[in-house]
Design a protein around this motif. Structure first.
Motif, PDB file in Angstrom:
ATOM      1  N   LEU A 149      -1.687 -21.830  29.741  1.00 56.68           N
ATOM      2  CA  LEU A 149      -2.106 -23.044  30.439  1.00 56.68           C
ATOM      3  C   LEU A 149      -3.402 -22.819  31.216  1.00 56.68           C
ATOM      4  O   LEU A 149      -4.348 -23.611  31.112  1.00 56.68           O
ATOM      5  CB  LEU A 149      -1.001 -23.512  31.393  1.00 56.68           C
ATOM      6  N   LEU A 150      -3.469 -21.731  31.963  1.00 55.87           N
ATOM      7  CA  LEU A 150      -4.670 -21.459  32.759  1.00 55.87           C
ATOM      8  C   LEU A 150      -5.873 -21.116  31.879  1.00 55.87           C
ATOM      9  O   LEU A 150      -6.995 -21.528  32.170  1.00 55.87           O
ATOM     10  CB  LEU A 150      -4.386 -20.340  33.761  1.00 55.87           C
ATOM     11  N   GLN A 151      -5.654 -20.368  30.804  1.00 52.98           N
ATOM     12  CA  GLN A 151      -6.768 -20.009  29.911  1.00 52.98           C
ATOM     13  C   GLN A 151      -7.298 -21.252  29.200  1.00 52.98           C
ATOM     14  O   GLN A 151      -8.506 -21.424  29.076  1.00 52.98           O
ATOM     15  CB  GLN A 151      -6.335 -18.962  28.875  1.00 52.98           C
ATOM     16  N   GLU A 152      -6.403 -22.114  28.701  1.00 49.98           N
ATOM     17  CA  GLU A 152      -6.861 -23.330  28.011  1.00 49.98           C
ATOM     18  C   GLU A 152      -7.610 -24.249  28.972  1.00 49.98           C
ATOM     19  O   GLU A 152      -8.598 -24.870  28.606  1.00 49.98           O
ATOM     20  CB  GLU A 152      -5.676 -24.074  27.403  1.00 49.98           C
ATOM     21  N   GLY A 153      -7.126 -24.334  30.214  1.00 43.57           N
ATOM     22  CA  GLY A 153      -7.762 -25.205  31.200  1.00 43.57           C
ATOM     23  C   GLY A 153      -9.146 -24.752  31.601  1.00 43.57           C
ATOM     24  O   GLY A 153      -9.974 -25.544  32.044  1.00 43.57           O
ATOM     25  N   SER A 154      -9.432 -23.467  31.431  1.00 47.04           N
ATOM     26  CA  SER A 154     -10.746 -22.942  31.814  1.00 47.04           C
ATOM     27  C   SER A 154     -11.609 -22.619  30.604  1.00 47.04           C
ATOM     28  O   SER A 154     -12.648 -21.986  30.741  1.00 47.04           O
ATOM     29  CB  SER A 154     -10.565 -21.682  32.651  1.00 47.04           C
ATOM     30  N   TYR A 197     -10.941 -20.525  28.298  1.00 43.57           N
ATOM     31  CA  TYR A 197     -10.804 -19.083  28.098  1.00 43.57           C
ATOM     32  C   TYR A 197     -11.931 -18.304  28.790  1.00 43.57           C
ATOM     33  O   TYR A 197     -12.362 -17.267  28.326  1.00 43.57           O
ATOM     34  CB  TYR A 197     -10.731 -18.729  26.603  1.00 43.57           C
ATOM     35  N   ARG A 248     -11.839 -17.776  32.461  1.00 40.68           N
ATOM     36  CA  ARG A 248     -11.413 -17.719  33.870  1.00 40.68           C
ATOM     37  C   ARG A 248     -12.048 -16.534  34.568  1.00 40.68           C
ATOM     38  O   ARG A 248     -12.158 -15.445  34.011  1.00 40.68           O
ATOM     39  CB  ARG A 248      -9.891 -17.593  33.953  1.00 40.68           C
TER      40      ARG A 248
END
Length: 174
Positions: A129-134, A136, A138
């Motif tokens: 979730l965090l990687q897709e939101g940024s 990849y 971050r």
């Protein structure tokens, strides 16, 4: 199937006719009238209006934690009924499964996900979730202290899960 409710059922097991319980926290041994359909370890039982947690079973004697789940400690007479949460209300054919007929009183087994597997599932979901939101890309920190964050801590958790729960004997086809 999904369990949506649980109610108490008379187990047909009673406190032995020669036994009773006082309203004392150290009165934790219950001699049962029979061992057929007897409560098991970690099962919550109900006698009158007091819930108890079964912590051990030795022959016809239950060892319990009294006044469980916020109920009031009470005295119980000989031959009092012992109830257990064994009547389930279920939704069949849920979560993509097919509803089929089952007999009344059939055994239902609860699947418990091992804690390490649960932790890994959450870690993988959060990392994705965090990687897709940024996109990849971050980063943590700022200026000269800025560095890329890759979720490398998940690798150790993956290894722990494999060690604890992975298949031990792998046969390679190649």
């Amino acid at each position: 199937m999904l369990v949506t409710g649980k109610t108490m059922l008379d187990t047909a097991v009673n406190i032995d006719a020669a036994d009773s319980l006082t309203a004392a926290t150290n009165d934790v041994a219950i001699t049962m009238s029979t061992t057929t359909n007897a409560p098991v370890v970690d099962e919550v039982i109900l006698i009158d209006s007091e819930r108890m947690l079964v912590v051990d079973v030795a022959g016809s004697v239950l060892t319990v934690k009294r006044a469980w789940d916020g109920t009031v400690l009470a005295a119980h007479s000989a031959s009092a009924d012992i109830y257990a949460g064994r009547t389930l209300t279920v939704v069949r054919g849920s979560v993509g499964t097919t509803a089929v007929s089952h007999s009344t009183s059939i055994v239902v087994t609860k699947h418990i996900v091992p804690p390490l597997v649960r932790d890994l599932s959450i870690a993988e979901a959060l990392t994705t979730l965090l990687q897709e939101g940024s996109g990849y890309a971050r980063t943590a920190g700022s200026g000269e202290n800025e560095r890329e964050v890759s979720g490398r801590g998940v690798r150790g958790l993956r290894d722990d899960v494999y060690t604890a729960h992975g298949r031990k004997a792998r046969i390679s086809a190649i």
